[in-house]
Design a protein around this motif. Structure first.
Motif, PDB file in Angstrom:
ATOM      1  N   ASP A  74       0.723  -1.102  -0.044  1.00 59.33           N
ATOM      2  CA  ASP A  74      -0.167   0.016  -0.029  1.00 59.33           C
ATOM      3  C   ASP A  74       0.948   1.227   0.066  1.00 59.33           C
ATOM      4  O   ASP A  74       0.308   2.357   0.368  1.00 59.33           O
ATOM      5  CB  ASP A  74      -1.049  -0.313   1.001  1.00 59.33           C
ATOM      6  N   THR A  75       2.037   1.186  -0.197  1.00 61.95           N
ATOM      7  CA  THR A  75       2.818   2.342  -0.369  1.00 61.95           C
ATOM      8  C   THR A  75       3.088   2.507  -1.997  1.00 61.95           C
ATOM      9  O   THR A  75       3.767   1.775  -2.437  1.00 61.95           O
ATOM     10  CB  THR A  75       4.301   2.153   0.239  1.00 61.95           C
ATOM     11  N   PRO A  76       2.836   3.714  -2.512  1.00 61.86           N
ATOM     12  CA  PRO A  76       2.614   4.192  -3.989  1.00 61.86           C
ATOM     13  C   PRO A  76       4.148   4.394  -4.395  1.00 61.86           C
ATOM     14  O   PRO A  76       4.852   4.960  -3.397  1.00 61.86           O
ATOM     15  CB  PRO A  76       1.801   5.009  -4.081  1.00 61.86           C
ATOM     16  N   ILE A  77       4.666   3.965  -5.496  1.00 61.20           N
ATOM     17  CA  ILE A  77       5.640   4.346  -5.985  1.00 61.20           C
ATOM     18  C   ILE A  77       5.810   5.308  -7.020  1.00 61.20           C
ATOM     19  O   ILE A  77       4.640   5.177  -8.003  1.00 61.20           O
ATOM     20  CB  ILE A  77       6.552   3.267  -6.644  1.00 61.20           C
ATOM     21  N   ALA A  78       6.395   6.584  -6.884  1.00 57.83           N
ATOM     22  CA  ALA A  78       6.067   7.611  -7.860  1.00 57.83           C
ATOM     23  C   ALA A  78       6.561   7.348  -9.317  1.00 57.83           C
ATOM     24  O   ALA A  78       5.605   7.348 -10.162  1.00 57.83           O
ATOM     25  CB  ALA A  78       6.864   8.977  -7.402  1.00 57.83           C
ATOM     26  N   VAL A  79       7.606   6.849  -9.459  1.00 55.66           N
ATOM     27  CA  VAL A  79       7.998   6.346 -11.125  1.00 55.66           C
ATOM     28  C   VAL A  79       8.477   4.713 -10.716  1.00 55.66           C
ATOM     29  O   VAL A  79       9.335   4.458  -9.981  1.00 55.66           O
ATOM     30  CB  VAL A  79       9.158   7.115 -11.254  1.00 55.66           C
ATOM     31  N   ALA A  80       7.848   3.897 -11.187  1.00 56.71           N
ATOM     32  CA  ALA A  80       8.137   2.465 -10.988  1.00 56.71           C
ATOM     33  C   ALA A  80       9.252   1.922 -11.869  1.00 56.71           C
ATOM     34  O   ALA A  80       9.103   0.921 -12.891  1.00 56.71           O
ATOM     35  CB  ALA A  80       6.853   1.660 -11.332  1.00 56.71           C
ATOM     36  N   THR A  81      10.400   2.319 -11.742  1.00 55.82           N
ATOM     37  CA  THR A  81      11.472   1.889 -12.228  1.00 55.82           C
ATOM     38  C   THR A  81      12.224   0.683 -11.323  1.00 55.82           C
ATOM     39  O   THR A  81      11.643   0.465 -10.299  1.00 55.82           O
ATOM     40  CB  THR A  81      12.657   3.034 -12.166  1.00 55.82           C
ATOM     41  N   ARG A  82      12.949  -0.030 -12.100  1.00 57.06           N
ATOM     42  CA  ARG A  82      13.592  -1.279 -11.260  1.00 57.06           C
ATOM     43  C   ARG A  82      14.268  -0.890 -10.157  1.00 57.06           C
ATOM     44  O   ARG A  82      14.141  -1.421  -9.018  1.00 57.06           O
ATOM     45  CB  ARG A  82      14.336  -2.097 -12.138  1.00 57.06           C
ATOM     46  N   ASP A  83      15.182   0.154 -10.156  1.00 53.37           N
ATOM     47  CA  ASP A  83      15.808   0.765  -8.940  1.00 53.37           C
ATOM     48  C   ASP A  83      15.000   1.136  -7.805  1.00 53.37           C
ATOM     49  O   ASP A  83      15.242   0.721  -6.635  1.00 53.37           O
ATOM     50  CB  ASP A  83      17.055   1.626  -9.472  1.00 53.37           C
ATOM     51  N   ALA A  84      14.024   1.754  -8.186  1.00 52.44           N
ATOM     52  CA  ALA A  84      13.021   2.169  -7.288  1.00 52.44           C
ATOM     53  C   ALA A  84      12.280   1.181  -6.632  1.00 52.44           C
ATOM     54  O   ALA A  84      12.253   1.302  -5.230  1.00 52.44           O
ATOM     55  CB  ALA A  84      11.862   3.479  -7.873  1.00 52.44           C
ATOM     56  N   LEU A  85      11.756   0.114  -7.420  1.00 54.36           N
ATOM     57  CA  LEU A  85      10.969  -0.948  -6.702  1.00 54.36           C
ATOM     58  C   LEU A  85      11.980  -1.729  -5.956  1.00 54.36           C
ATOM     59  O   LEU A  85      11.700  -2.437  -4.892  1.00 54.36           O
ATOM     60  CB  LEU A  85      10.508  -1.840  -7.815  1.00 54.36           C
ATOM     61  N   ARG A  86      13.286  -1.879  -6.385  1.00 53.80           N
ATOM     62  CA  ARG A  86      14.193  -2.764  -5.652  1.00 53.80           C
ATOM     63  C   ARG A  86      14.467  -2.214  -4.277  1.00 53.80           C
ATOM     64  O   ARG A  86      14.541  -2.709  -3.205  1.00 53.80           O
ATOM     65  CB  ARG A  86      15.664  -2.801  -6.455  1.00 53.80           C
ATOM     66  N   ASP A  87      14.669  -0.635  -4.270  1.00 55.41           N
ATOM     67  CA  ASP A  87      15.105  -0.064  -2.887  1.00 55.41           C
ATOM     68  C   ASP A  87      13.989  -0.039  -1.971  1.00 55.41           C
ATOM     69  O   ASP A  87      14.034  -0.350  -0.664  1.00 55.41           O
ATOM     70  CB  ASP A  87      15.312   1.500  -3.135  1.00 55.41           C
ATOM     71  N   LEU A  88      12.695   0.043  -2.603  1.00 55.29           N
ATOM     72  CA  LEU A  88      11.515   0.059  -1.431  1.00 55.29           C
ATOM     73  C   LEU A  88      11.167  -1.412  -1.006  1.00 55.29           C
ATOM     74  O   LEU A  88      10.788  -1.534   0.052  1.00 55.29           O
ATOM     75  CB  LEU A  88      10.080   0.577  -2.403  1.00 55.29           C
ATOM     76  N   LEU A  89      11.443  -2.664  -1.942  1.00 58.70           N
ATOM     77  CA  LEU A  89      11.407  -3.939  -1.713  1.00 58.70           C
ATOM     78  C   LEU A  89      12.483  -4.166  -0.490  1.00 58.70           C
ATOM     79  O   LEU A  89      12.146  -5.048   0.344  1.00 58.70           O
ATOM     80  CB  LEU A  89      11.578  -4.754  -2.884  1.00 58.70           C
ATOM     81  N   LYS A  90      13.784  -3.572  -0.804  1.00 55.07           N
ATOM     82  CA  LYS A  90      14.807  -3.910   0.118  1.00 55.07           C
ATOM     83  C   LYS A  90      14.386  -3.370   2.003  1.00 55.07           C
ATOM     84  O   LYS A  90      14.521  -4.019   2.659  1.00 55.07           O
ATOM     85  CB  LYS A  90      16.030  -3.136  -0.074  1.00 55.07           C
ATOM     86  N   THR A  91      13.718  -2.102   1.735  1.00 57.65           N
ATOM     87  CA  THR A  91      13.383  -1.395   3.189  1.00 57.65           C
ATOM     88  C   THR A  91      12.237  -2.318   3.669  1.00 57.65           C
ATOM     89  O   THR A  91      11.994  -2.501   4.969  1.00 57.65           O
ATOM     90  CB  THR A  91      13.126   0.087   2.843  1.00 57.65           C
ATOM     91  N   THR A  92      11.301  -2.795   2.809  1.00 55.41           N
ATOM     92  CA  THR A  92      10.068  -3.426   3.178  1.00 55.41           C
ATOM     93  C   THR A  92      10.547  -4.743   3.914  1.00 55.41           C
ATOM     94  O   THR A  92       9.931  -5.209   4.808  1.00 55.41           O
ATOM     95  CB  THR A  92       8.966  -3.508   1.924  1.00 55.41           C
TER      96      THR A  92
END
Length: 141
Positions: A74-92
């Motif tokens: 339920d946390t939106p990603i502003a720009v769904a790039t691979r690196d942004a998604l990777r960073d958010l997955l790592k913190t989650t």
């Protein structure tokens, strides 16, 4: 005494039957071999039994909507790039080395976004991926 010289014939080896057998063996192995492409990503395909699987820890939900919006728990990603998604997955994921990730994508979502989500998980070494589906309702006549 005059001896006549005997002319011996050279042995003639017919290779045609051997070539036929080799081609038949080749054909047999080509037909009987299964060509399975192995993916570098391990994906747990969901079973459509209608029963929920028991989970030990809370999974990470990646939701991909038809308009291109991507949410991680339920946390939106502003720009769904691979690196942004990777960073958010790592913190989650936090301390969890291999969390269970469920990718829920709209049927009309772009396939590239699903592959990007799977690629981001693979870069982090996460192998427990599930693609969420819903069971098709069966209508009785």
């Amino acid at each position: 005494m005059k001896l006549m010289r005997q002319h011996s014939e050279e042995p003639d080896v017919n290779l045609t039957p051997m070539i036929d057998v080799v081609f038949l063996l080749l054909l047999f192995f080509m037909v009987s071999t299964s060509f399975i492409r192995e993916s570098s990503l391990k994906v747990d395909l969901p079973e459509a039994t209608g029963q929920a699987l028991a989970e030990q820890e809370a999974p990470i939900d990646i939701i991909i909507r038809a308009n291109g919006e991507v949410l991680v728990n339920d946390t939106p990603i502003a720009v769904a790039t691979r690196d942004a998604l990777r960073d958010l997955l790592k913190t989650t994921a936090g301390e969890n080395a291999d969390p269970h990730i469920i990718i829920s994508a709209d049927a009309n979502a772009e396939y590239q976004q699903i592959v990007t989500a799977m690629d981001a998980a693979q870069l982090l070494g996460f192998t427990r991926l599930t693609l969420a589906t819903r069971q098709k309702s069966v209508e009785t006549p």
